[in-house]
Design a protein around this motif. Structure first.
Motif, PDB file in Angstrom:
ATOM      1  N   ALA A 110     -60.619 100.626  12.886  1.00 52.52           N
ATOM      2  CA  ALA A 110     -60.971 101.853  12.163  1.00 52.52           C
ATOM      3  C   ALA A 110     -62.188 102.524  12.792  1.00 52.52           C
ATOM      4  CB  ALA A 110     -61.240 101.531  10.696  1.00 52.52           C
ATOM      5  N   ALA A 111     -63.153 101.722  13.217  1.00 52.53           N
ATOM      6  CA  ALA A 111     -64.345 102.269  13.877  1.00 52.53           C
ATOM      7  C   ALA A 111     -63.951 102.980  15.163  1.00 52.53           C
ATOM      8  CB  ALA A 111     -65.342 101.150  14.166  1.00 52.53           C
ATOM      9  N   PHE A 112     -63.076 102.347  15.940  1.00 54.27           N
ATOM     10  CA  PHE A 112     -62.633 102.966  17.193  1.00 54.27           C
ATOM     11  C   PHE A 112     -61.954 104.305  16.922  1.00 54.27           C
ATOM     12  CE2 PHE A 112     -59.196 103.860  20.151  1.00 54.27           C
ATOM     13  CZ  PHE A 112     -59.876 103.880  21.361  1.00 54.27           C
ATOM     14  N   GLN A 113     -61.045 104.325  15.978  1.00 56.96           N
ATOM     15  CA  GLN A 113     -60.318 105.566  15.700  1.00 56.96           C
ATOM     16  C   GLN A 113     -61.241 106.663  15.206  1.00 56.96           C
ATOM     17  OE1 GLN A 113     -57.330 103.612  13.108  1.00 56.96           O
ATOM     18  NE2 GLN A 113     -55.792 104.512  14.438  1.00 56.96           N
ATOM     19  N   GLU A 114     -62.150 106.300  14.286  1.00 62.58           N
ATOM     20  CA  GLU A 114     -63.062 107.295  13.715  1.00 62.58           C
ATOM     21  C   GLU A 114     -63.962 107.901  14.784  1.00 62.58           C
ATOM     22  OE1 GLU A 114     -65.133 109.485  10.688  1.00 62.58           O
ATOM     23  OE2 GLU A 114     -63.220 108.406  10.653  1.00 62.58           O
ATOM     24  N   VAL A 115     -64.562 107.043  15.600  1.00 64.71           N
ATOM     25  CA  VAL A 115     -65.521 107.520  16.601  1.00 64.71           C
ATOM     26  C   VAL A 115     -64.801 108.207  17.752  1.00 64.71           C
ATOM     27  CG1 VAL A 115     -67.274 106.793  18.263  1.00 64.71           C
ATOM     28  CG2 VAL A 115     -67.243 105.813  15.956  1.00 64.71           C
ATOM     29  N   ALA A 116     -63.666 107.665  18.173  1.00 63.74           N
ATOM     30  CA  ALA A 116     -62.930 108.266  19.288  1.00 63.74           C
ATOM     31  C   ALA A 116     -62.436 109.666  18.938  1.00 63.74           C
ATOM     32  CB  ALA A 116     -61.767 107.376  19.688  1.00 63.74           C
ATOM     33  N   ASN A 117     -62.042 109.862  17.705  1.00 67.86           N
ATOM     34  CA  ASN A 117     -61.557 111.178  17.289  1.00 67.86           C
ATOM     35  C   ASN A 117     -62.645 112.241  17.365  1.00 67.86           C
ATOM     36  OD1 ASN A 117     -58.849 110.628  16.784  1.00 67.86           O
ATOM     37  ND2 ASN A 117     -59.280 109.843  14.730  1.00 67.86           N
ATOM     38  N   GLY A 118     -63.890 111.850  17.208  1.00 72.40           N
ATOM     39  CA  GLY A 118     -64.988 112.806  17.279  1.00 72.40           C
ATOM     40  C   GLY A 118     -65.724 112.820  18.594  1.00 72.40           C
ATOM     41  N   LEU A 119     -65.240 112.063  19.542  1.00 68.63           N
ATOM     42  CA  LEU A 119     -65.941 111.929  20.825  1.00 68.63           C
ATOM     43  C   LEU A 119     -65.859 113.217  21.635  1.00 68.63           C
ATOM     44  CD1 LEU A 119     -65.830 108.740  22.959  1.00 68.63           C
ATOM     45  CD2 LEU A 119     -65.624 110.955  24.071  1.00 68.63           C
ATOM     46  N   ALA A 120     -66.955 113.562  22.286  1.00 73.00           N
ATOM     47  CA  ALA A 120     -66.987 114.793  23.080  1.00 73.00           C
ATOM     48  C   ALA A 120     -67.895 114.606  24.282  1.00 73.00           C
ATOM     49  CB  ALA A 120     -67.485 115.959  22.228  1.00 73.00           C
ATOM     50  N   PRO A 121     -67.620 115.322  25.383  1.00 73.67           N
ATOM     51  CA  PRO A 121     -68.518 115.271  26.540  1.00 73.67           C
ATOM     52  C   PRO A 121     -69.945 115.634  26.130  1.00 73.67           C
ATOM     53  CG  PRO A 121     -66.489 116.421  27.092  1.00 73.67           C
ATOM     54  CD  PRO A 121     -66.474 116.213  25.605  1.00 73.67           C
ATOM     55  N   GLY A 122     -70.905 115.024  26.783  1.00 76.76           N
ATOM     56  CA  GLY A 122     -72.313 115.280  26.483  1.00 76.76           C
ATOM     57  C   GLY A 122     -72.963 114.167  25.680  1.00 76.76           C
ATOM     58  N   GLN A 123     -72.160 113.405  24.926  1.00 71.58           N
ATOM     59  CA  GLN A 123     -72.707 112.243  24.232  1.00 71.58           C
ATOM     60  C   GLN A 123     -73.047 111.159  25.251  1.00 71.58           C
ATOM     61  OE1 GLN A 123     -69.147 112.011  21.435  1.00 71.58           O
ATOM     62  NE2 GLN A 123     -70.772 111.234  20.103  1.00 71.58           N
ATOM     63  N   THR A 124     -74.082 110.414  24.966  1.00 70.77           N
ATOM     64  CA  THR A 124     -74.370 109.268  25.828  1.00 70.77           C
ATOM     65  C   THR A 124     -73.532 108.081  25.377  1.00 70.77           C
ATOM     66  OG1 THR A 124     -76.174 108.373  24.476  1.00 70.77           O
ATOM     67  CG2 THR A 124     -76.753 110.056  26.129  1.00 70.77           C
ATOM     68  N   GLU A 125     -73.348 107.155  26.294  1.00 71.44           N
ATOM     69  CA  GLU A 125     -72.602 105.937  25.960  1.00 71.44           C
ATOM     70  C   GLU A 125     -73.283 105.183  24.816  1.00 71.44           C
ATOM     71  OE1 GLU A 125     -70.928 105.196  30.516  1.00 71.44           O
ATOM     72  OE2 GLU A 125     -72.502 103.916  29.690  1.00 71.44           O
ATOM     73  N   ILE A 126     -74.608 105.161  24.828  1.00 74.14           N
ATOM     74  CA  ILE A 126     -75.346 104.465  23.773  1.00 74.14           C
ATOM     75  C   ILE A 126     -75.119 105.124  22.421  1.00 74.14           C
ATOM     76  CG2 ILE A 126     -77.682 104.057  22.888  1.00 74.14           C
ATOM     77  CD1 ILE A 126     -78.535 103.300  25.673  1.00 74.14           C
ATOM     78  N   GLU A 127     -75.049 106.452  22.395  1.00 73.26           N
ATOM     79  CA  GLU A 127     -74.782 107.148  21.134  1.00 73.26           C
ATOM     80  C   GLU A 127     -73.411 106.757  20.573  1.00 73.26           C
ATOM     81  OE1 GLU A 127     -77.348 111.283  21.799  1.00 73.26           O
ATOM     82  OE2 GLU A 127     -75.251 111.171  22.408  1.00 73.26           O
ATOM     83  N   VAL A 128     -72.436 106.680  21.462  1.00 69.89           N
ATOM     84  CA  VAL A 128     -71.091 106.301  21.019  1.00 69.89           C
ATOM     85  C   VAL A 128     -71.094 104.868  20.495  1.00 69.89           C
ATOM     86  CG1 VAL A 128     -68.701 105.949  21.752  1.00 69.89           C
ATOM     87  CG2 VAL A 128     -69.984 107.926  22.604  1.00 69.89           C
ATOM     88  N   ALA A 129     -71.762 103.972  21.221  1.00 70.73           N
ATOM     89  CA  ALA A 129     -71.844 102.577  20.776  1.00 70.73           C
ATOM     90  C   ALA A 129     -72.539 102.479  19.426  1.00 70.73           C
ATOM     91  CB  ALA A 129     -72.584 101.739  21.820  1.00 70.73           C
ATOM     92  N   SER A 130     -73.590 103.254  19.244  1.00 69.01           N
ATOM     93  CA  SER A 130     -74.316 103.235  17.967  1.00 69.01           C
ATOM     94  C   SER A 130     -73.433 103.707  16.830  1.00 69.01           C
ATOM     95  CB  SER A 130     -75.567 104.115  18.057  1.00 69.01           C
ATOM     96  OG  SER A 130     -76.465 103.618  19.024  1.00 69.01           O
ATOM     97  N   ASP A 131     -72.625 104.748  17.083  1.00 67.42           N
ATOM     98  CA  ASP A 131     -71.712 105.245  16.050  1.00 67.42           C
ATOM     99  C   ASP A 131     -70.676 104.180  15.685  1.00 67.42           C
ATOM    100  OD1 ASP A 131     -73.029 107.670  15.998  1.00 67.42           O
ATOM    101  OD2 ASP A 131     -71.597 108.688  17.310  1.00 67.42           O
ATOM    102  N   LEU A 132     -70.166 103.482  16.689  1.00 66.04           N
ATOM    103  CA  LEU A 132     -69.192 102.413  16.443  1.00 66.04           C
ATOM    104  C   LEU A 132     -69.800 101.307  15.589  1.00 66.04           C
ATOM    105  CD1 LEU A 132     -67.734 102.209  20.056  1.00 66.04           C
ATOM    106  CD2 LEU A 132     -66.402 102.830  18.037  1.00 66.04           C
ATOM    107  N   GLU A 133     -71.000 100.903  15.951  1.00 61.96           N
ATOM    108  CA  GLU A 133     -71.652  99.798  15.248  1.00 61.96           C
ATOM    109  C   GLU A 133     -72.040 100.189  13.825  1.00 61.96           C
ATOM    110  OE1 GLU A 133     -74.780  98.709  17.933  1.00 61.96           O
ATOM    111  OE2 GLU A 133     -73.352  98.112  19.507  1.00 61.96           O
ATOM    112  N   LEU A 134     -72.503 101.428  13.645  1.00 57.51           N
ATOM    113  CA  LEU A 134     -72.866 101.888  12.303  1.00 57.51           C
ATOM    114  C   LEU A 134     -71.633 101.913  11.395  1.00 57.51           C
ATOM    115  CD1 LEU A 134     -74.985 102.997  10.366  1.00 57.51           C
ATOM    116  CD2 LEU A 134     -74.500 105.292  11.256  1.00 57.51           C
ATOM    117  N   TYR A 135     -70.512 102.366  11.929  1.00 50.11           N
ATOM    118  CA  TYR A 135     -69.286 102.381  11.134  1.00 50.11           C
ATOM    119  C   TYR A 135     -68.935 100.958  10.692  1.00 50.11           C
ATOM    120  CZ  TYR A 135     -64.539 103.323   9.594  1.00 50.11           C
ATOM    121  OH  TYR A 135     -63.399 103.419   8.828  1.00 50.11           O
TER     122      TYR A 135
END
Length: 363
Positions: free
Chosen positions: A151-176
């Motif tokens: 669920a975390a992967f789907q939620e974060v991947a659906n909102g993923l966009a160029p310009g985000q850092t890898e760490i930001e994406v990882a943080s979003d996954l972990e927070l979810y």
């Protein structure tokens, strides 16, 4: 887990050591202590004998021990666990006791030898062998952790966009994951974009995700102590290259072939070989640089190891990853990872996500 589960597990440990002519076992590795008692603290030992089971800890965990291991004889000592061990041994009749040699330091071995009444006998993999095959409750805990990761992967991947850092994406996954029941992550989250996806363990960096490239996400969390493990690929922006899509198809075919091979009595090396043959036949053999999979449970890497060097056979109840991959330095890497449980007639795929790459922002 119910108390009877822990009693049965301890009985199996005791049976194994008694069959080897020993009087009991000392367990000092925290994950094994948890498996046998349910204790979640970081400082606890377990002395299992035929007459009594002693749980040793320090005053910081006195209340926790009283709540989690109330059925055991709790020895709380402010002077260190070796002192408590000497006290427990003095109250028993054990003479020859197994210990975990892979998890005992030189200093601890010296402290054990100071307990003069006992002969300490190394017994490798005493608990780990038992942990290989999961019961129904363990499998459900793994399944629950996997559902949160998916669920975390789907939620974060659906909102993923160029310009985000890898760490930001990882943080979003972990927070979810934390907001949806995970007690912790199972390992450091991997978010590797562009050419960094060719790093098999490319943990998230400060790199900004660029349009027109791949992203590898490898995520796992823990629920009730049990881990999940999931890897999927994303293409962010534009149309994926033919070469990348073809390579993705190869890895996915290797995954499917390995899954078809899994079953009770099958040598783990055969599963690895099945996946590896697909990748080699496609001309990417040297790019597959790791094993095909590993066991998952209270630890993210457990027995069995599904590799070209494994000497183990699969058994009903084993939960393992199937995660072939290929890594082309300077270009990209691709890994697709499922969790499966070995069943009497093959395996159950615990992962529910599709294996096709997620395409974000394509025309």
């Amino acid at each position: 887990m119910t108390p009877i589960h822990y009693v049965r597990r301890r009985d199996r440990v005791l049976s194994a050591v008694v069959d080897s002519g020993l009087d009991g076992a000392l367990l000092t590795r925290p994950v094994n202590v948890r498996y046998l008692t349910g204790f979640t603290g970081t400082n606890g030992w377990l002395l299992v004998t035929a007459e009594e089971v002693f749980f040793l800890t320090d005053p910081r965990y006195q209340q926790q021990a009283s709540a989690q291991v109330s059925d055991l004889s709790i020895v709380t000592t402010p002077r260190g666990l070796p002192k408590g061990l000497a006290e427990a041994v003095a109250n028993s009749e054990v003479e020859r006791v197994a210990f975990e040699p892979n998890h005992v330091t030189v200093i601890l071995r010296e402290q054990l030898e100071a307990v003069a009444e006992v002969e300490w006998v190394p017994f490798p993999m005493l608990v780990e062998k038992q942990r290989r095959c999961k019961d129904a409750e363990e499998i459900e805990a793994i399944r629950a952790a996997l559902l949160v990761s998916e669920a975390a992967f789907q939620e974060v991947a659906n909102g993923l966009a160029p310009g985000q850092t890898e760490i930001e994406v990882a943080s979003d996954l972990e927070l979810y994951c934390r907001r949806h029941g995970a007690e912790s992550m199972a390992f450091e989250t991997i978010v590797a974009s562009g050419s960094r996806s060719a790093l098999p363990h490319g943990v998230a960096s400060t790199r900004c995700i660029e349009a027109g490239g791949p992203i590898m996400i490898d995520i796992g969390c823990k629920i009730n102590g049990y881990c999940s493990d999931l890897t999927r690929m994303i293409w962010c922006g534009g149309i994926p290259s033919r070469r990348w899509l073809e390579a993705h198809d190869v890895v996915n075919a290797a995954r499917a072939t390995a899954l078809e091979t899994v079953g009770p009595g099958i040598a783990a090396i055969e599963v690895d070989a099945a996946a590896r043959e697909v990748i080699e036949d496609a001309g990417f053999g040297p790019a597959f640089v790791h094993s095909t999979g590993h066991g998952v449970g209270l630890e993210i890497h457990e027995s069995p190891k599904v590799s070209s060097h494994s000497d183990q056979r699969l058994e009903v109840g084993m939960v393992l990853t199937i995660e072939p991959g290929l890594y082309l330095e300077g270009e990209f890497g691709i890994r697709i990872e499922d969790l499966v449980c070995v069943t009497e007639d093959g395996c159950e795929r615990l992962t529910t996500l599709e294996t096709e790459p997620m395409l974000r922002g394509t025309a």
